[in-house]
Every structure is written in structure tokens, then in C-alpha cells.
Write a protein that holds these residues in place. Sequence first.
Motif, mmCIF file in Angstrom:
data_model
loop_
_atom_site.group_PDB
_atom_site.id
_atom_site.type_symbol
_atom_site.label_atom_id
_atom_site.label_comp_id
_atom_site.label_asym_id
_atom_site.label_seq_id
_atom_site.Cartn_x
_atom_site.Cartn_y
_atom_site.Cartn_z
ATOM 1 N N GLY A 49 -2.986 -5.063 -16.674
ATOM 2 C CA GLY A 49 -4.226 -4.714 -15.995
ATOM 3 C C GLY A 49 -4.010 -4.630 -14.494
ATOM 4 O O GLY A 49 -3.496 -5.569 -13.886
ATOM 5 N N ILE A 50 -4.379 -3.503 -13.901
ATOM 6 C CA ILE A 50 -4.333 -3.318 -12.448
ATOM 7 C C ILE A 50 -5.737 -2.906 -12.010
ATOM 8 O O ILE A 50 -6.152 -1.768 -12.233
ATOM 9 N N CYS A 51 -6.474 -3.831 -11.413
ATOM 10 C CA CYS A 51 -7.869 -3.577 -11.034
ATOM 11 C C CYS A 51 -8.006 -3.541 -9.524
ATOM 12 O O CYS A 51 -7.431 -4.384 -8.822
ATOM 13 N N HIS A 80 -4.462 0.072 1.945
ATOM 14 C CA HIS A 80 -4.388 -1.189 2.678
ATOM 15 C C HIS A 80 -5.660 -2.016 2.511
ATOM 16 O O HIS A 80 -5.612 -3.251 2.454
ATOM 17 N N GLN A 81 -6.807 -1.372 2.409
ATOM 18 C CA GLN A 81 -8.079 -2.089 2.335
ATOM 19 C C GLN A 81 -8.444 -2.504 0.914
ATOM 20 O O GLN A 81 -9.499 -3.107 0.697
ATOM 21 N N ASP A 82 -7.589 -2.222 -0.059
ATOM 22 C CA ASP A 82 -7.895 -2.550 -1.450
ATOM 23 C C ASP A 82 -7.639 -4.023 -1.759
ATOM 24 O O ASP A 82 -6.715 -4.641 -1.222
ATOM 25 N N VAL A 83 -8.460 -4.554 -2.657
ATOM 26 C CA VAL A 83 -8.210 -5.855 -3.276
ATOM 27 C C VAL A 83 -7.699 -5.559 -4.682
ATOM 28 O O VAL A 83 -8.384 -4.908 -5.474
ATOM 29 N N MET A 84 -6.489 -6.016 -4.994
ATOM 30 C CA MET A 84 -5.832 -5.637 -6.247
ATOM 31 C C MET A 84 -5.581 -6.862 -7.122
ATOM 32 O O MET A 84 -4.953 -7.830 -6.700
ATOM 33 N N THR A 85 -6.077 -6.808 -8.348
ATOM 34 C CA THR A 85 -5.837 -7.864 -9.327
ATOM 35 C C THR A 85 -4.802 -7.395 -10.334
ATOM 36 O O THR A 85 -4.873 -6.269 -10.834
ATOM 37 N N VAL A 86 -3.840 -8.257 -10.629
ATOM 38 C CA VAL A 86 -2.776 -7.965 -11.593
ATOM 39 C C VAL A 86 -2.864 -8.988 -12.718
ATOM 40 O O VAL A 86 -2.762 -10.189 -12.486
ATOM 41 N N HIS A 114 -9.631 -5.143 -17.275
ATOM 42 C CA HIS A 114 -9.296 -4.175 -18.325
ATOM 43 C C HIS A 114 -9.133 -2.743 -17.809
ATOM 44 O O HIS A 114 -9.586 -1.791 -18.449
ATOM 45 N N TYR A 115 -8.473 -2.597 -16.674
ATOM 46 C CA TYR A 115 -8.072 -1.265 -16.210
ATOM 47 C C TYR A 115 -6.553 -1.180 -16.298
ATOM 48 O O TYR A 115 -5.844 -2.036 -15.767
ATOM 49 N N THR A 116 -6.056 -0.154 -16.970
ATOM 50 C CA THR A 116 -4.620 0.093 -17.008
ATOM 51 C C THR A 116 -4.405 1.590 -16.851
ATOM 52 O O THR A 116 -5.227 2.388 -17.333
ATOM 53 N N PRO A 117 -3.353 2.016 -16.167
ATOM 54 C CA PRO A 117 -3.160 3.457 -15.953
ATOM 55 C C PRO A 117 -2.928 4.198 -17.264
ATOM 56 O O PRO A 117 -2.277 3.683 -18.178
ATOM 57 N N SER A 118 -3.460 5.393 -17.347
ATOM 58 C CA SER A 118 -3.178 6.270 -18.477
ATOM 59 C C SER A 118 -1.831 6.948 -18.260
ATOM 60 O O SER A 118 -1.310 6.970 -17.141
ATOM 61 N N PRO A 119 -1.239 7.498 -19.313
ATOM 62 C CA PRO A 119 0.073 8.139 -19.167
ATOM 63 C C PRO A 119 0.074 9.201 -18.077
ATOM 64 O O PRO A 119 -0.763 10.098 -18.066
ATOM 65 N N PRO A 161 0.836 -1.203 0.000
ATOM 66 C CA PRO A 161 0.000 0.000 0.000
ATOM 67 C C PRO A 161 0.869 1.251 0.000
ATOM 68 O O PRO A 161 1.904 1.309 0.672
ATOM 69 N N GLY A 162 0.458 2.237 -0.765
ATOM 70 C CA GLY A 162 1.245 3.454 -0.920
ATOM 71 C C GLY A 162 1.874 3.572 -2.292
ATOM 72 O O GLY A 162 2.225 4.668 -2.720
ATOM 73 N N HIS A 163 2.026 2.452 -2.990
ATOM 74 C CA HIS A 163 2.499 2.503 -4.366
ATOM 75 C C HIS A 163 1.319 2.809 -5.284
ATOM 76 O O HIS A 163 0.170 2.492 -4.972
ATOM 77 N N SER A 164 1.611 3.399 -6.417
ATOM 78 C CA SER A 164 0.542 3.742 -7.354
ATOM 79 C C SER A 164 0.418 2.666 -8.427
ATOM 80 O O SER A 164 1.371 1.931 -8.723
ATOM 81 N N THR A 165 -0.763 2.600 -9.020
ATOM 82 C CA THR A 165 -0.992 1.622 -10.079
ATOM 83 C C THR A 165 -0.089 1.888 -11.282
ATOM 84 O O THR A 165 0.295 0.948 -11.985
ATOM 85 N N LEU A 166 0.269 3.143 -11.514
ATOM 86 C CA LEU A 166 1.167 3.456 -12.626
ATOM 87 C C LEU A 166 2.561 2.905 -12.359
ATOM 88 O O LEU A 166 3.194 2.325 -13.250
ATOM 89 N N GLU A 167 3.056 3.070 -11.142
ATOM 90 C CA GLU A 167 4.367 2.514 -10.786
ATOM 91 C C GLU A 167 4.389 1.004 -10.965
ATOM 92 O O GLU A 167 5.355 0.434 -11.487
#
Length: 470
Positions: free
Chosen positions: A213-215, A235-241, A222-227, A174-180
Motif C-alpha cells: 500500500g502506497i497512500c 515534496h509536499q506529499d505525506v506518504m504512507t507505506v 488500500h491504495y496500490t499502483p495498477s500495472p 520526491p520524484g520517484h513514482s509509487t509504482l517504482e
Amino acid sequence: MGSKTPENEPHRNDHGDSSNSNGACRDGGEPRGSHNSRDGDGCLGDVVNEDDSDDDDDAHGEVTIISTENQLPSESGSAKKKKKKSKKKKKKTVSGAKKQSNPPRISLTELFPTGEYPEGEVQHYTKIRTKTAEERHTARLQFNAEDGEFLQTYRKAAEVHRQTRRWVRENVKPGHSTLEIAEGIEDSVRALLGHPGLETGDSLKGGMGFPTGICLNHEVAHYTPSPGKGVVVQHQDVMTVDFGVHINGWIVDSAFTMAFDPTYDDLLAAVKDATNTGVKTAGIDVRISDVSAAIQEAMESWEVEIRGKTYPVKPVRNLTAHDIKHWHIHGGKSIPFVKNSDQTKMEEGEIFAIETFGSTGRGYTRDDVGIYGYGLNHDAPLTTSLPLASAKRLHKTIRENFSTIVFCRRYLDRLGLDRYLAGMNCLVQHGIVEAYKPLTDIEGSYSAQFEHTLILRESHKEILSRGEDY
């Protein structure tokens, strides 16, 4: 990468520049470079030199690849001393190991100089079929799934996926961004394959099988970060890669879900169980309907308690698993996660991405705002009359760098393209390029995905993407 059911095919974008210029799947987050650990090439950790000590390697969670033939020059002297001092077999093995960096940046050709890559998990069929001579001949006409070079190509792509996702699972917090996270994955895949993809045609030799895809939570697929944009993971997120690796158009497609709060463990376990059930059921001459029924039964046997309320885990009804063909992530056969009457059979030599999606929401997705990615239609003409010169140039760039591999705006930006949205809209409107939308369930729900790529070989199935993690 999930496939939508036929009645829910992605809609083409016919709304001009305004819709595509809003290609961000999610806004907000911290700008890239605002934190020291996030500067540079999208990595979440420092690169570890190959000649670091064993203690340093362990501290950074490096992948150790056993290779008795290729000692690092800086380690050769100490390795010989260790062998003289101790007769323990373990010491000899470790001394000759070549280490992967953290994040992964050492090409697999250096780690596996013989060109032999780890075999996937082998599962034998419950029934052995005796083929006729005609059936064997027909199978060979497509491609020989027993060909050594073909198998090594696929196993290499699978090993790239394993090493890359190990870095994700050990380092992302937690604390990292989906773009990173997305850029870290993509930088790793390209480095391990030895194809940066910056020169014309290089990404056709090897690279991303589709946009990473980072959901999060109710975002199903089908979610991916835009430029330049990303969402900070909480911390409470459920993250799919979900990401793919391709070598010469042969794609390994595999996905996993992470949760930092044990509240969601049963959700992840349910979907993993359903995927493993689908993998176990799959085989030569097995009907699609039988695989679907087994998946549904496994997933619906689970429930999850979230903040005092119990939810059934529902299979997502309008997404499917799918076969994979050369240069095509979705080959034409689909495996729903619910019971159906499809009598289509799996066949020898076919490659399948067995995936399942489970949700605490409706178990049904709808299109969200923005664009996930674009893909060149395989039946689109090589030359066509287009009203915009920018569209013609973009069409040429897509064919030369991606072919029918799905790509996203960030991949075009890496090639130095700008002001291409009008041209892209033109290609979409003329049916040359397909635009894919993000898919979501109702807000407040949580979803998970697990996926493996397997090949149906003559005597057994090989789960190419299987690893120690899932």
C-alpha cells in the motif's frame, strides 16, 4: 493492513468488466523505464557488490549484519590484516561483517546462516496471570507460541520487513513514482526470502503478505499502483507505506508514514504515539475497549498546524487494528481507535497487528474508485460450477499461488496471466473472491498510519516488527 469495521465491509464489485478494468488507484505519473534510475526491477538505486569497500557501503546506506562466522571470501585477507594491526574490538567486528546490498537482494539465509534471527522488542506485562491447567492445555491446542521454530519463522519475516523498509526510508525521495516504490519493496521481500514467486506454489512458501500500500495525503488505506501506472511523489506529499511479509502463511504486518516537509511532523508523531500506546496497553486478558480508549486519548491529545491553520488529529472511526491468523491477515478480532463497549479479551498466543490511522479530515473513510486487491474467501468451495472457463482457470491459479493471501493485478501479471478480468468479475459475483476498494478521507486532508505486529507470549509480549526507525 487496516481492517474496516463490520458496518463498512468492502462491497463486492458486481458491475462487470468496466469497473475492474479501471483498477488503477491513481492515474498519471511517469511510465516505467522513462528514467535511467527507474529501469530494471523497480529499484531506486544501483545494486552494490558484496565485495565493495567499506566507504562505498556507507555511501549507499547499506545494512550491516554482524556475523563473525561468515566473512566474504574477498574480504578474508584484509580482515586478518586489520586484526593484527589493531586490537580494537570494533575493528574485529566490522571485518567479519557480511553486508546487505542496496537495494536489498541478499537472502537472509546467507546473512543468518545459523537460522537465529533478531528477537523483537520485549515488553513485560504489568500484571502476571496464573493460568489453570485447563487454560494451558487449551492454548497448546491452538499452536505453541513458545515453539522455537515458530518464533524464528516470525522473526525472520520481521527482519525482512526491517531491512526492506530501511531501504525505503533511506532512498525514496520526491520524484520517484509509487509504482517504482511498490515494485522495489516487493522485489526486495522476494529476494530476501529466496522465493521469487514465479513458479507454481513458490509464493505460498514465502512472499508478500498483501499488496504493497502506497497512500498519499487524503488516501488513508488500500491504495496500490495498477500495472504500468504510478503517481510521482511530490515534496509536499505525506506518504504512507504499508506492506506485509509472510512465511508459510504467518504474516508480519507493519506500516509507517513519511513526510518530506517538517510541516507534518506533528501529524506523524501523533499517530506514532497512538500506535505505541496501543502496543503498550495490549496484553493477555486486556479488554478491547481498554486498548481503544487508550489509543483515542493519545491521538486526540495532538494537533498539527498546516499553512497557518490548526487541525485536531482525529482517529479514523471506521478502521480498526486486528488479530492475525494463519493465512488470514484479518483474524476476526478488531480494535477500533475510539471508545467502545467491547469486552472481548486478548488471549495468550494471539498475534495482533496494532495499528492506528489519524487524519486532519473527517476521520471517516469512504470507498474510492478502482480496486486495491482481491482475496479468496476462506469458506469458498474448492470446486464450484462457473459459467466461464477463464474463471475456473483463474480460480485454480489463485488457490495454487495465493491461497487466502490478498493479491493484486500486478501479481497476476507477474505470473504471465492476461485477459483475466472477466474471469475475476465472475469469481467476485459468485462470492468466491472478495474485491477490496481503496479508502479515502476528504480531499485536502492528510492522514498517517503506524503499525506493529506483536505476539502475546506467556510471560511477555514480543513486538516482532519493532526496529530502530519506529
